[in-house]
Design a protein around this motif. Structure first.
Motif, PDB file in Angstrom:
ATOM      1  N   CYS A 149       0.833  -1.217   0.000  1.00 35.07           N
ATOM      2  CA  CYS A 149       0.000   0.000   0.000  1.00 35.07           C
ATOM      3  C   CYS A 149       0.859   1.255   0.000  1.00 35.07           C
ATOM      4  O   CYS A 149       0.555   2.226  -0.710  1.00 35.07           O
ATOM      5  CB  CYS A 149      -0.952  -0.006   1.196  1.00 35.07           C
ATOM      6  N   LYS A 179      -6.031   4.092  -4.752  1.00 32.63           N
ATOM      7  CA  LYS A 179      -6.832   2.908  -4.433  1.00 32.63           C
ATOM      8  C   LYS A 179      -6.117   1.669  -4.951  1.00 32.63           C
ATOM      9  O   LYS A 179      -5.600   1.663  -6.061  1.00 32.63           O
ATOM     10  CB  LYS A 179      -8.217   3.002  -5.070  1.00 32.63           C
ATOM     11  N   TYR A 213      -8.134  -9.185   5.181  1.00 32.34           N
ATOM     12  CA  TYR A 213      -8.114  -7.933   4.420  1.00 32.34           C
ATOM     13  C   TYR A 213      -9.126  -6.927   4.951  1.00 32.34           C
ATOM     14  O   TYR A 213      -8.859  -5.720   4.955  1.00 32.34           O
ATOM     15  CB  TYR A 213      -8.344  -8.208   2.924  1.00 32.34           C
ATOM     16  N   PHE A 246      -9.581  -3.019   3.844  1.00 31.04           N
ATOM     17  CA  PHE A 246     -10.116  -3.305   2.514  1.00 31.04           C
ATOM     18  C   PHE A 246     -11.629  -3.479   2.629  1.00 31.04           C
ATOM     19  O   PHE A 246     -12.143  -3.821   3.704  1.00 31.04           O
ATOM     20  CB  PHE A 246      -9.516  -4.602   1.949  1.00 31.04           C
ATOM     21  N   MET A 266     -11.567  -7.188  -3.711  1.00 40.31           N
ATOM     22  CA  MET A 266     -11.557  -6.229  -2.609  1.00 40.31           C
ATOM     23  C   MET A 266     -10.751  -5.000  -3.020  1.00 40.31           C
ATOM     24  O   MET A 266      -9.882  -5.078  -3.899  1.00 40.31           O
ATOM     25  CB  MET A 266     -10.959  -6.873  -1.361  1.00 40.31           C
ATOM     26  N   SER A 267     -11.028  -3.879  -2.362  1.00 40.72           N
ATOM     27  CA  SER A 267     -10.269  -2.667  -2.634  1.00 40.72           C
ATOM     28  C   SER A 267     -10.034  -1.905  -1.337  1.00 40.72           C
ATOM     29  O   SER A 267     -10.722  -2.110  -0.339  1.00 40.72           O
ATOM     30  CB  SER A 267     -10.998  -1.772  -3.643  1.00 40.72           C
ATOM     31  N   LYS A 268      -9.053  -1.028  -1.396  1.00 38.94           N
ATOM     32  CA  LYS A 268      -8.733  -0.177  -0.250  1.00 38.94           C
ATOM     33  C   LYS A 268      -8.351   1.194  -0.769  1.00 38.94           C
ATOM     34  O   LYS A 268      -7.510   1.316  -1.662  1.00 38.94           O
ATOM     35  CB  LYS A 268      -7.584  -0.761   0.567  1.00 38.94           C
TER      36      LYS A 268
END
Length: 172
Positions: free
Chosen positions: A107, A117, A130, A135, A156-158
């Motif tokens: 990250c 992102k 996660y 996430f 998934m996303s963050k």
């Protein structure tokens, strides 16, 4: 091993065999509750013994980082720009912050490139991990393993913050 003692470094070709061993061991340690025995076997490429050839091929297009303790590789992550491709920790070292340190490194690398992102495709076993790292689950999707067996995974996303000052690891 505490999170502030985790040492990370770029993977070297000589690490491929160890990364393969970690990949196999991590999958072999999973119970057949979320995936069948057949799916777990396919996920580890039908291997019981390490073979770094797939990892060596992947190293040509993916970035690999390893976690080390006293010159022993304990886990690894691979990624391409904004997508975390793989994350595996030797079962003997799980629960010690190694996976967290590798994800945070990924990250931070993305944030340093101006990316706001990141994404990953999490196994059903890793989804909770996660989520704890910030996430969010986007959707459950089918994922085709190298053996052409299809398993369910979670995209998934963050969203990354601007601050990368809270590193809990050292890079060399």
């Amino acid at each position: 091993m505490s999170a502030n003692k985790i040492s990370l470094r770029p993977a070297e070709e000589t690490d491929a065999w160890l990364m393969s061993a970690i990949h196999i061991a991590a999958i072999k340690a999973l119970p057949p509750t979320l995936y069948t025995e057949k799916e777990l076997l396919a996920w580890r490429n039908y291997r019981d013994q390490p073979d770094g050839s797939n990892i060596l091929r992947s190293m040509k297009i993916e970035t690999f980082w390893v976690a080390v303790e006293r010159d022993v590789v304990t886990g690894f992550a691979s990624y391409i720009v904004d997508e975390l491709i793989g994350l595996y920790v030797n079962p003997k070292y799980q629960g010690q912050g190694i996976g967290r340190a590798l994800v945070e490194h990924f990250c931070n690398e993305a944030a340093n490139r101006g990316i706001d992102k990141v994404i990953t495709t999490a196994s059903l076993y890793a989804e909770g991990f996660y989520l704890r790292l910030g996430f969010i689950a986007i959707q459950r999707v089918p994922h085709q393993l190298r053996s052409c067996i299809i398993v369910p995974v979670t995209k998934m996303s963050k969203t990354l913050s601007d601050s990368t000052d809270d590193d809990n690891f050292t890079s060399r």
